[in-house]
Motif scaffolding. Structure first.
Motif, PDB file in Angstrom:
ATOM      1  N   ARG A 104       0.796  -1.524  -0.531  1.00  0.00           N
ATOM      2  CA  ARG A 104      -0.263   0.221   0.339  1.00  0.00           C
ATOM      3  C   ARG A 104       0.829   1.412   0.094  1.00  0.00           C
ATOM      4  O   ARG A 104       0.717   2.422  -0.162  1.00  0.00           O
ATOM      5  CB  ARG A 104      -0.844  -0.052   0.992  1.00  0.00           C
ATOM      6  CG  ARG A 104      -2.400  -1.160   1.667  1.00  0.00           C
ATOM      7  CD  ARG A 104      -2.861  -0.407   0.450  1.00  0.00           C
ATOM      8  NE  ARG A 104      -3.346   0.710   0.041  1.00  0.00           N
ATOM      9  CZ  ARG A 104      -4.473   0.741   0.432  1.00  0.00           C
ATOM     10  NH1 ARG A 104      -6.165   0.003   1.125  1.00  0.00           N
ATOM     11  NH2 ARG A 104      -5.489   2.326   0.482  1.00  0.00           N
ATOM     12  N   TYR A 115      -2.464  -1.668   9.294  1.00  0.00           N
ATOM     13  CA  TYR A 115      -3.724  -1.994   7.750  1.00  0.00           C
ATOM     14  C   TYR A 115      -3.074  -3.574   7.747  1.00  0.00           C
ATOM     15  O   TYR A 115      -4.327  -4.026   7.444  1.00  0.00           O
ATOM     16  CB  TYR A 115      -2.390  -1.471   6.758  1.00  0.00           C
ATOM     17  CG  TYR A 115      -3.157  -1.949   5.175  1.00  0.00           C
ATOM     18  CD1 TYR A 115      -4.480  -1.643   5.238  1.00  0.00           C
ATOM     19  CD2 TYR A 115      -2.358  -3.418   4.258  1.00  0.00           C
ATOM     20  CE1 TYR A 115      -5.211  -2.362   3.544  1.00  0.00           C
ATOM     21  CE2 TYR A 115      -3.060  -3.164   3.641  1.00  0.00           C
ATOM     22  CZ  TYR A 115      -4.552  -3.027   3.105  1.00  0.00           C
ATOM     23  OH  TYR A 115      -5.040  -3.339   1.844  1.00  0.00           O
ATOM     24  N   HIS A 138      -0.783  12.782   4.570  1.00  0.00           N
ATOM     25  CA  HIS A 138      -1.895  12.459   3.641  1.00  0.00           C
ATOM     26  C   HIS A 138      -1.723  13.146   2.175  1.00  0.00           C
ATOM     27  O   HIS A 138      -2.486  13.608   1.077  1.00  0.00           O
ATOM     28  CB  HIS A 138      -1.562  11.304   3.740  1.00  0.00           C
ATOM     29  CG  HIS A 138      -0.830   9.882   3.690  1.00  0.00           C
ATOM     30  ND1 HIS A 138       0.062   9.212   2.592  1.00  0.00           N
ATOM     31  CD2 HIS A 138      -0.119   8.902   4.933  1.00  0.00           C
ATOM     32  CE1 HIS A 138       0.856   8.655   2.666  1.00  0.00           C
ATOM     33  NE2 HIS A 138       0.309   8.128   4.542  1.00  0.00           N
ATOM     34  N   ARG A 139      -2.837  14.031   2.949  1.00  0.00           N
ATOM     35  CA  ARG A 139      -4.262  15.236   2.853  1.00  0.00           C
ATOM     36  C   ARG A 139      -3.514  15.792   1.810  1.00  0.00           C
ATOM     37  O   ARG A 139      -4.076  16.067   1.007  1.00  0.00           O
ATOM     38  CB  ARG A 139      -4.702  15.475   3.968  1.00  0.00           C
ATOM     39  CG  ARG A 139      -5.899  14.209   4.402  1.00  0.00           C
ATOM     40  CD  ARG A 139      -6.942  14.673   5.786  1.00  0.00           C
ATOM     41  NE  ARG A 139      -8.021  14.077   6.478  1.00  0.00           N
ATOM     42  CZ  ARG A 139      -7.117  12.969   7.546  1.00  0.00           C
ATOM     43  NH1 ARG A 139      -6.277  13.494   8.188  1.00  0.00           N
ATOM     44  NH2 ARG A 139      -8.761  12.461   7.604  1.00  0.00           N
ATOM     45  N   LEU A 144      -5.265  10.598  -0.856  1.00  0.00           N
ATOM     46  CA  LEU A 144      -6.455  10.045  -0.201  1.00  0.00           C
ATOM     47  C   LEU A 144      -6.226   8.767   0.397  1.00  0.00           C
ATOM     48  O   LEU A 144      -7.040   7.816   0.967  1.00  0.00           O
ATOM     49  CB  LEU A 144      -7.819  11.103  -0.528  1.00  0.00           C
ATOM     50  CG  LEU A 144      -7.783  12.239   0.656  1.00  0.00           C
ATOM     51  CD1 LEU A 144      -8.888  12.548  -1.059  1.00  0.00           C
ATOM     52  CD2 LEU A 144      -7.271  13.094   1.450  1.00  0.00           C
ATOM     53  N   ASP A 145      -5.843   7.916  -1.137  1.00  0.00           N
ATOM     54  CA  ASP A 145      -6.003   6.744  -1.352  1.00  0.00           C
ATOM     55  C   ASP A 145      -4.572   5.703  -0.309  1.00  0.00           C
ATOM     56  O   ASP A 145      -5.514   4.987   0.002  1.00  0.00           O
ATOM     57  CB  ASP A 145      -5.279   6.126  -2.576  1.00  0.00           C
ATOM     58  CG  ASP A 145      -3.912   6.727  -2.589  1.00  0.00           C
ATOM     59  OD1 ASP A 145      -3.907   7.823  -2.375  1.00  0.00           O
ATOM     60  OD2 ASP A 145      -2.670   6.099  -3.144  1.00  0.00           O
ATOM     61  N   ASP A 148      -7.882   5.861   2.528  1.00  0.00           N
ATOM     62  CA  ASP A 148      -8.851   4.857   2.748  1.00  0.00           C
ATOM     63  C   ASP A 148      -9.352   2.809   3.191  1.00  0.00           C
ATOM     64  O   ASP A 148     -10.744   2.962   2.999  1.00  0.00           O
ATOM     65  CB  ASP A 148      -9.337   4.285   1.047  1.00  0.00           C
ATOM     66  CG  ASP A 148      -8.290   3.167  -0.044  1.00  0.00           C
ATOM     67  OD1 ASP A 148      -7.390   2.997   1.078  1.00  0.00           O
ATOM     68  OD2 ASP A 148      -8.510   3.712  -1.063  1.00  0.00           O
ATOM     69  N   TRP A 149      -8.452   2.952   3.568  1.00  0.00           N
ATOM     70  CA  TRP A 149      -8.782   1.425   4.043  1.00  0.00           C
ATOM     71  C   TRP A 149      -9.155   1.891   6.125  1.00  0.00           C
ATOM     72  O   TRP A 149      -9.593   0.551   6.669  1.00  0.00           O
ATOM     73  CB  TRP A 149      -7.585   0.850   4.464  1.00  0.00           C
ATOM     74  CG  TRP A 149      -6.393   1.334   4.925  1.00  0.00           C
ATOM     75  CD1 TRP A 149      -5.237   2.703   4.820  1.00  0.00           C
ATOM     76  CD2 TRP A 149      -5.694   1.564   6.649  1.00  0.00           C
ATOM     77  NE1 TRP A 149      -4.468   3.170   5.310  1.00  0.00           N
ATOM     78  CE2 TRP A 149      -4.893   2.379   6.105  1.00  0.00           C
ATOM     79  CE3 TRP A 149      -6.354   0.528   7.488  1.00  0.00           C
ATOM     80  CZ2 TRP A 149      -3.924   2.136   7.521  1.00  0.00           C
ATOM     81  CZ3 TRP A 149      -5.659   1.159   8.500  1.00  0.00           C
ATOM     82  CH2 TRP A 149      -3.994   1.903   9.010  1.00  0.00           C
ATOM     83  N   ASP A 151     -11.731   2.692   8.059  1.00  0.00           N
ATOM     84  CA  ASP A 151     -13.765   2.451   7.981  1.00  0.00           C
ATOM     85  C   ASP A 151     -13.915   2.953   9.283  1.00  0.00           C
ATOM     86  O   ASP A 151     -13.162   2.503  10.752  1.00  0.00           O
ATOM     87  CB  ASP A 151     -13.812   1.378   6.705  1.00  0.00           C
ATOM     88  CG  ASP A 151     -12.903  -0.446   7.551  1.00  0.00           C
ATOM     89  OD1 ASP A 151     -13.098  -0.280   8.136  1.00  0.00           O
ATOM     90  OD2 ASP A 151     -13.208  -0.498   6.181  1.00  0.00           O
TER      91      ASP A 151
END
Length: 178
Positions: A104, A115, A138-139, A144-145, A148-149, A151
């Motif tokens: 990732r 992760y 990261h932003r 943003l990918d 994305d994990w 959640d």
């Protein structure tokens, strides 16, 4: 249900103490201060922790399906040097800055381990005082990918470094574990 709880040391268990009042969130008589010798760096580190935090982490550790994991630059010293002092973490798994199969490219070994744990656990709790800075990086970079994990199966808790974990943050974790 299985849950992995990743625990950092400095800024989470060990309050950094920048100014007066940093320890006011727990009763004064619950705070302990010791020094831990680090033979590798030939220095003693000051450790400030509240027994309230340790008691709450111990209760989480006792829950069925919970795996506690040290995720700290202390690496194995968290088990060998810190755990005997604070009374918890003797048998916790330790993740290090070596990461296998980092497909990732999350740009932080701690994030990669979290992760990877999410691939085998139903839920993950990640407690680290640097999470917000990592997410912000990261932003700002428009990556943003890389986030994305994260959640509803992942709870990130980012204490204020100088204060360590608070009652509210621990309550949030306890509610997530229910």
């Amino acid at each position: 249900m299985t849950v992995a709880i990743f625990v950092d040391v400095d800024g989470v268990i060990n309050a950094g103490l920048d100014r007066d009042g940093d320890l006011a969130h727990w009763p004064q008589d619950t705070w302990r201060k010791e020094h831990v010798w680090n033979a590798e760096h030939h220095v003693a580190y000051s450790i400030n922790w509240s027994t309230c935090v340790i008691d709450r982490l111990r209760a989480m550790e006792a829950l069925d399906g919970v795996e506690m994991i040290w995720s700290t630059t202390w690496t194995t010293r968290a088990r060998s040097s810190l755990a005997p002092l604070i009374g918890i973490g003797h048998h916790w798994k330790v993740v290090t800055d070596f990461v296998a199969n980092d497909d990732r490219m999350l740009a932080w070994w701690k994030a990669t381990h979290v992760y990877q744990a999410l691939q085998v656990h139903d839920r993950v709790v990640w407690i680290d005082d640097d999470i917000d800075a990592w997410m912000g990086m990261h932003r700002i970079a428009g990556r943003l990918d890389a986030l994305d994990w994260i959640d509803d199966r992942v709870l990130t808790v980012c204490p204020t470094t100088s204060r360590g974990l608070t009652d509210q943050e621990l309550t949030t974790i306890e509610e997530f574990l229910q």
